[in-house]
Scaffold this motif. Structure first.
Motif, PDB file in Angstrom:
ATOM      1  N   ILE A  74       0.829  -1.213   0.000  1.00  0.00           N
ATOM      2  CA  ILE A  74       0.000   0.000   0.000  1.00  0.00           C
ATOM      3  C   ILE A  74       0.862   1.261   0.000  1.00  0.00           C
ATOM      4  N   LEU A  75       2.028   1.187   0.657  1.00  0.00           N
ATOM      5  CA  LEU A  75       2.945   2.341   0.718  1.00  0.00           C
ATOM      6  C   LEU A  75       4.305   1.932   0.168  1.00  0.00           C
ATOM      7  N   PRO A  76       4.374   1.601  -1.127  1.00  0.00           N
ATOM      8  CA  PRO A  76       5.605   1.032  -1.681  1.00  0.00           C
ATOM      9  C   PRO A  76       6.792   1.986  -1.710  1.00  0.00           C
ATOM     10  N   ASP A  77       6.528   3.283  -1.794  1.00  0.00           N
ATOM     11  CA  ASP A  77       7.640   4.233  -1.866  1.00  0.00           C
ATOM     12  C   ASP A  77       7.859   4.987  -0.557  1.00  0.00           C
ATOM     13  N   LEU A  78       7.423   4.392   0.563  1.00  0.00           N
ATOM     14  CA  LEU A  78       7.712   5.003   1.862  1.00  0.00           C
ATOM     15  C   LEU A  78       9.208   4.938   2.158  1.00  0.00           C
ATOM     16  N   ASN A  79       9.847   3.924   1.587  1.00  0.00           N
ATOM     17  CA  ASN A  79      11.305   3.794   1.688  1.00  0.00           C
ATOM     18  C   ASN A  79      11.775   3.732   3.136  1.00  0.00           C
ATOM     19  N   ILE A  80      11.357   2.681   3.840  1.00  0.00           N
ATOM     20  CA  ILE A  80      11.861   2.494   5.194  1.00  0.00           C
ATOM     21  C   ILE A  80      13.062   1.559   5.142  1.00  0.00           C
ATOM     22  N   CYS A  81      13.912   1.675   6.134  1.00  0.00           N
ATOM     23  CA  CYS A  81      15.134   0.873   6.167  1.00  0.00           C
ATOM     24  C   CYS A  81      14.797  -0.605   6.375  1.00  0.00           C
ATOM     25  N   ASN A  82      15.684  -1.471   5.918  1.00  0.00           N
ATOM     26  CA  ASN A  82      15.440  -2.912   5.974  1.00  0.00           C
ATOM     27  C   ASN A  82      15.189  -3.415   7.392  1.00  0.00           C
ATOM     28  N   ASN A  83      15.864  -2.814   8.370  1.00  0.00           N
ATOM     29  CA  ASN A  83      15.696  -3.274   9.755  1.00  0.00           C
ATOM     30  C   ASN A  83      14.322  -2.915  10.324  1.00  0.00           C
ATOM     31  N   SER A 121       2.717   7.868   0.349  1.00  0.00           N
ATOM     32  CA  SER A 121       4.063   7.600   0.867  1.00  0.00           C
ATOM     33  C   SER A 121       4.886   8.881   0.929  1.00  0.00           C
ATOM     34  N   GLU A 122       4.822   9.672  -0.124  1.00  0.00           N
ATOM     35  CA  GLU A 122       5.560  10.936  -0.139  1.00  0.00           C
ATOM     36  C   GLU A 122       5.065  11.866   0.960  1.00  0.00           C
ATOM     37  N   VAL A 123       3.758  11.886   1.176  1.00  0.00           N
ATOM     38  CA  VAL A 123       3.188  12.719   2.236  1.00  0.00           C
ATOM     39  C   VAL A 123       3.696  12.263   3.601  1.00  0.00           C
ATOM     40  N   LEU A 124       3.721  10.978   3.846  1.00  0.00           N
ATOM     41  CA  LEU A 124       4.105  10.439   5.154  1.00  0.00           C
ATOM     42  C   LEU A 124       5.597  10.572   5.440  1.00  0.00           C
ATOM     43  N   ARG A 125       6.409  10.582   4.414  1.00  0.00           N
ATOM     44  CA  ARG A 125       7.849  10.739   4.624  1.00  0.00           C
ATOM     45  C   ARG A 125       8.184  12.106   5.229  1.00  0.00           C
ATOM     46  N   ILE A 126       7.344  13.084   4.981  1.00  0.00           N
ATOM     47  CA  ILE A 126       7.631  14.453   5.449  1.00  0.00           C
ATOM     48  C   ILE A 126       7.663  14.529   6.974  1.00  0.00           C
TER      49      ILE A 126
END
Length: 516
Positions: free
Chosen positions: A243-252, A303-308
């Protein structure tokens, strides 16, 4: 709920680039120690502890006022960061700041014997009571009067800022009116006490915060609402990767981190306007709310919105880096500990200051949170006071801060910032009047939590018209309280009405603000 308060509205501030606030710079003012009683009860022993303070007598004239600053849950900052130092030369005042018992920093603090801030025990903090905190101030200012030549008959004005600190200022004026001749409370939280689900004021802070988003940008508000709804749903469905593929969270962070990130985003959205300072303090940018809104308007996906907010919470200025759910700053944001992470403040929330300002109703910009049933304000059940679970009205009576009692009090000024959701639970309903000696509430447009209490060294004059105006208003009140004013001039102030929107009025317009 109808909220009638005085509002100070002015033209929007001209954009400038102020320096970051420096909390540790005392500007050459020496920090001293005062031998304070551990307990102030009549049957208490003689045990004392070293309580830190700062004092400046540069502008003091014999018989002039004592401007007393009680630091709150963040420990003692520099005395020259307080606006009281700016009023001192105009009033012939001495200024003194006292550190709150059980608070300090890594280098030391006002810690009674046996207290370890890294390993707190209930027995060690037993003397952390509201009575002791207020009587610390009483004992200290009486000592100042007996120590500083010319201060024996000085009138004392109590000042403290931020939710809890403002509450202390109001409480001191109400409990010890013969000691504290007047009080200025910046951004106090004076309502919505207790964890009960029946608390009718529990949603007021969230409604105020939601209104700030809507007033600032309906488009940004809609994006935030959609993104947080998506985030909440993806956690429920265990489908955040898709659902949020480009949130880009770290692997850990992929297996255990999404819920932490959700909470961090929620608390950041909830608090960023409150701490929308023109200096760097709670977030890595100046004017962080405006920065968040502008970036949200440019974002195209949830995702872009949430990264902010997540980048802001983590203090990461690299906008392309992955989000680490176990970053220390993210952990702090996830727990909602922006005001104070010190365990002593958690103890205060469990014993005598259980404010609920975190319940969010349905229909808000942010998802429903802590909306049903009781809310655990206290994080340690062993610390809960016997009356922790009482109704809001019980606490208002206990602390003598009901509307009618505050309305009958003289020389009490409450200042709230329009960006600050605390205004919704810290603005008592008072009789409309232009008499400066009467208790009053002033809401200042365009400023954040307790921003009015900082000195010109932190936020210089000319940066925001609103700040210049509220400083003049506060000085006018202080002069009138101390017999140096001219009340006949204030009688010409025109009173009117305004809506919840950011309508702009002329310079120094004082109007009633009605919130439905």
């Amino acid at each position: 709920m109808v909220l009638k308060i005085l509002v100070l509205l002015a033209a929007m501030a001209v954009a400038r680039h102020p320096p970051a606030r420096v909390q540790s710079n005392t500007g050459g003012v020496t920090t001293l120690n005062f031998n304070q009683k551990v307990n102030h009860t009549a049957d208490a022993g003689s045990e004392t502890f070293k309580q830190r303070y700062q004092l400046t007598t540069q502008h003091f004239e014999p018989g002039g006022p004592i401007l007393f600053i009680q630091s709150a849950e963040a420990g003692m900052s520099a005395i020259n960061a307080s606006d009281f130092v700016d009023y001192a030369p105009k009033l012939g005042a001495l200024v003194v700041m006292l550190e709150h018992r059980f608070f300090g920093d890594l280098h030391g603090g006002s810690y009674p014997a046996g207290y370890d801030p890294m390993n707190i025990s209930k027995a060690a903090v037993a003397s952390l009571t509201l009575d002791n905190v207020l009587q610390d101030g009483v004992n200290f200012v009486n000592w100042i009067k007996g120590t500083i030549p010319g201060a024996k008959d000085s009138r004392v004005i109590y000042g403290s800022s931020a939710s809890y600190g403002g509450f202390l200022a109001v409480s001191a004026r109400m409990r010890y009116p013969n000691v504290f001749y007047g009080a200025v409370a910046s951004s106090p939280a004076l309502n919505s006490f207790g964890p009960l689900g029946s608390n009718q004021y529990k949603f007021d802070s969230a409604k105020w915060a939601s209104g700030i988003y809507e007033d600032t940008s309906k488009d940004a508000s809609a994006k935030v609402k959609t993104a947080m709804t998506d985030f909440k749903k993806c956690i429920s469905d265990n489908a955040c990767d898709s659902i949020l593929p480009d949130l880009n969270i770290c692997n850990n962070s992929r297996s255990l981190g999404y819920e932490r990130l959700y909470k961090a985003a929620l608390h950041t959205y909830f608090s960023v306007s409150k701490f929308n300072y023109p200096w760097i303090e709670k977030y890595p940018t100046r004017q962080p709310f405006r920065d968040l809104v502008n970036k949200t308007l440019a974002a195209t996906t949830s995702s872009e919105v949430l990264r902010i907010p997540l980048l802001a919470a983590s203090w990461n200025t690299n906008e392309s880096s992955c989000i680490d759910a176990f970053n220390g700053n993210i952990s702090k944001a996830s727990a909602g500990n922006l005001a104070s992470t010190q365990p002593a403040f958690q103890y205060i929330a469990c014993t005598y200051y259980p404010i609920n300002d975190k319940s969010i109703p349905s229909g808000n910009v942010l998802p429903e949170t802590f909306a049903r049933g009781n809310v655990d304000i206290c994080t340690n059940a062993a610390w809960k006071a016997v009356d922790y679970g009482r109704q809001n009205e019980y606490f208002l009576q206990k602390y003598a801060i009901t509307n009618d009692l505050l309305d009958s009090t003289e020389r009490l000024l409450v200042v709230q910032g329009r960006y600050d959701r605390t205004a919704a639970i810290g603005s008592p309903v008072l009789t409309p009047t232009d008499m400066l000696n009467h208790s009053r509430v002033v809401l200042v447009d365009g400023i954040a939590h307790a921003e009015d209490s900082v000195s010109e060294a932190i936020e210089p004059r000319g940066m925001k018209p609103q700040m210049d105006q509220i400083r003049d208003v506060k000085l006018a009140h202080l002069k009138e309280w101390l017999g140096q004013g001219n009340q006949t001039e204030s009688a010409s102030t025109v009173l009117g009405s305004a809506s919840h929107s950011l309508t702009l009025f002329g310079l120094l317009s004082l109007v009633f603000f009605i919130l439905l």
